[in-house]
Design a protein around this motif. Structure first.
Motif, PDB file in Angstrom:
ATOM      1  N   HIS A  97      37.048  29.847  36.327  1.00 58.11           N
ATOM      2  CA  HIS A  97      37.606  30.458  35.118  1.00 58.11           C
ATOM      3  C   HIS A  97      37.962  29.526  34.045  1.00 58.11           C
ATOM      4  O   HIS A  97      38.232  28.437  34.011  1.00 58.11           O
ATOM      5  CB  HIS A  97      38.568  31.348  35.453  1.00 58.11           C
ATOM      6  CG  HIS A  97      38.413  32.249  36.405  1.00 58.11           C
ATOM      7  ND1 HIS A  97      39.466  32.390  37.566  1.00 58.11           N
ATOM      8  CD2 HIS A  97      37.442  33.238  36.779  1.00 58.11           C
ATOM      9  CE1 HIS A  97      38.730  33.098  38.305  1.00 58.11           C
ATOM     10  NE2 HIS A  97      37.631  33.788  38.077  1.00 58.11           N
ATOM     11  N   HIS A  99      41.236  29.630  31.992  1.00 56.20           N
ATOM     12  CA  HIS A  99      42.643  30.230  31.738  1.00 56.20           C
ATOM     13  C   HIS A  99      43.353  29.918  30.451  1.00 56.20           C
ATOM     14  O   HIS A  99      42.819  29.079  29.602  1.00 56.20           O
ATOM     15  CB  HIS A  99      43.408  29.444  32.964  1.00 56.20           C
ATOM     16  CG  HIS A  99      43.123  29.954  34.352  1.00 56.20           C
ATOM     17  ND1 HIS A  99      44.085  30.701  35.083  1.00 56.20           N
ATOM     18  CD2 HIS A  99      42.072  30.097  34.845  1.00 56.20           C
ATOM     19  CE1 HIS A  99      43.517  30.976  36.239  1.00 56.20           C
ATOM     20  NE2 HIS A  99      42.102  30.789  36.170  1.00 56.20           N
ATOM     21  N   HIS A 115      44.256  34.197  33.387  1.00 55.99           N
ATOM     22  CA  HIS A 115      42.682  34.051  32.594  1.00 55.99           C
ATOM     23  C   HIS A 115      42.891  34.266  30.942  1.00 55.99           C
ATOM     24  O   HIS A 115      43.740  35.268  30.532  1.00 55.99           O
ATOM     25  CB  HIS A 115      41.922  35.468  33.284  1.00 55.99           C
ATOM     26  CG  HIS A 115      41.193  34.885  34.512  1.00 55.99           C
ATOM     27  ND1 HIS A 115      40.389  35.721  35.180  1.00 55.99           N
ATOM     28  CD2 HIS A 115      41.985  34.204  35.454  1.00 55.99           C
ATOM     29  CE1 HIS A 115      40.357  35.341  36.391  1.00 55.99           C
ATOM     30  NE2 HIS A 115      41.117  34.165  36.667  1.00 55.99           N
ATOM     31  N   ILE A 174      39.660  26.188  35.179  1.00 54.85           N
ATOM     32  CA  ILE A 174      40.373  26.112  36.751  1.00 54.85           C
ATOM     33  C   ILE A 174      39.434  26.736  37.598  1.00 54.85           C
ATOM     34  O   ILE A 174      38.411  27.440  37.331  1.00 54.85           O
ATOM     35  CB  ILE A 174      41.481  27.228  36.671  1.00 54.85           C
ATOM     36  CG1 ILE A 174      42.702  26.749  35.826  1.00 54.85           C
ATOM     37  CG2 ILE A 174      41.863  27.541  38.081  1.00 54.85           C
ATOM     38  CD1 ILE A 174      43.824  25.892  36.613  1.00 54.85           C
ATOM     39  N   HIS A 176      38.736  27.169  41.842  1.00 55.03           N
ATOM     40  CA  HIS A 176      39.887  28.170  42.719  1.00 55.03           C
ATOM     41  C   HIS A 176      39.309  27.633  44.239  1.00 55.03           C
ATOM     42  O   HIS A 176      38.015  27.639  44.506  1.00 55.03           O
ATOM     43  CB  HIS A 176      39.663  29.388  42.615  1.00 55.03           C
ATOM     44  CG  HIS A 176      40.700  29.977  41.693  1.00 55.03           C
ATOM     45  ND1 HIS A 176      41.817  30.298  41.425  1.00 55.03           N
ATOM     46  CD2 HIS A 176      40.066  30.053  40.054  1.00 55.03           C
ATOM     47  CE1 HIS A 176      42.299  30.863  40.151  1.00 55.03           C
ATOM     48  NE2 HIS A 176      41.104  30.652  39.434  1.00 55.03           N
TER      49      HIS A 176
END
Ligand SMILES: [Cu+2]
Ligand SMILES: [Zn+2]
Length: 201
Positions: A97, A99, A115, A174, A176
């Motif tokens: 994503h 952020h 986000h 980012i 995850h």
């Protein structure tokens, strides 16, 4: 490593138009094309050109991970393309994503904030009619060697323009440990932040 490249690429239309000589061989046309391109690069003011901007960012490991690699953003003709080439990940799907803060300082990446959501919509899958964040890139696959890549192109981003609903500068990328389920609020239940790259010029 951060690099900003600013180059001028002359109009493709001009080049193609000039390469339409049907009486020449393909080889001759290539030569003609090369010469023409060289000529245009030396052309004066008032000629048509496309501005091409590029950012290359290093992905930094977070939360004790071994993630590394690069994230490249290129803007051409009003479209931004992101390419992430990453390694040191566990096999399978991982969320990625944008952020809201260009701040990777926290060991767990939480300094990057939530986000990026300049249009105040719900989290979702990119393009969903019920809404999605401008940072909701999605998921990408990682092979058994721990390597994965993703390329994503959109006209809903820009690199450094005035429109703050589009400008990616001042945010971060980012990665995850888990998968974005595209449903859970506010961030798809994607889990630990294992990689972070600040998007700065
Ligand atoms: Cu995220
Ligand atoms: Zn989101």
């Amino acid at each position: 490593m951060k690099r900003i490249g600013l180059s001028l690429i002359f109009s493709v239309t001009l080049v193609i138009t000039s390469c339409k000589n049907e009486n020449t061989t393909a080889e001759e046309r290539v030569d003609e094309h090369t010469n023409l391109t060289k000529g245009l690069e030396e052309a004066g003011p008032g000629d048509t050109y496309i501005e091409d901007q590029e950012l290359i960012l290093d992905m930094e490991p977070r939360s004790g991970s071994d993630v590394s690699g690069t994230v490249t953003f290129t803007e051409v003709n009003g479209e931004v393309t992101m390419t992430a080439d990453l390694s040191g990940l566990s096999e399978g799907m991982h969320a990625i994503h944008i952020h809201e803060n260009a701040d990777c300082s926290a060991e767990d990446g939480t300094s990057a904030g939530g986000h990026w959501n300049p249009t105040f919509e719900d989290h979702g899958e990119w393009g969903d009619v019920d809404g999605y964040h401008k940072g909701d890139i999605g998921n990408f696959d990682v092979n058994s060697n721990g390597e994965g890549s993703i390329t994503f192109t959109t006209d809903q981003w820009c690199i450094g323009c005035e429109d703050e609903t589009k400008n990616i500068i001042g945010k971060s990328v980012i990665v995850h440990e888990g998968v974005d389920d595209y449903t859970s609020q506010p961030s798809g239940a994607a889990g630990t932040r294992i990689g972070c790259a600040e998007i700065t010029e």
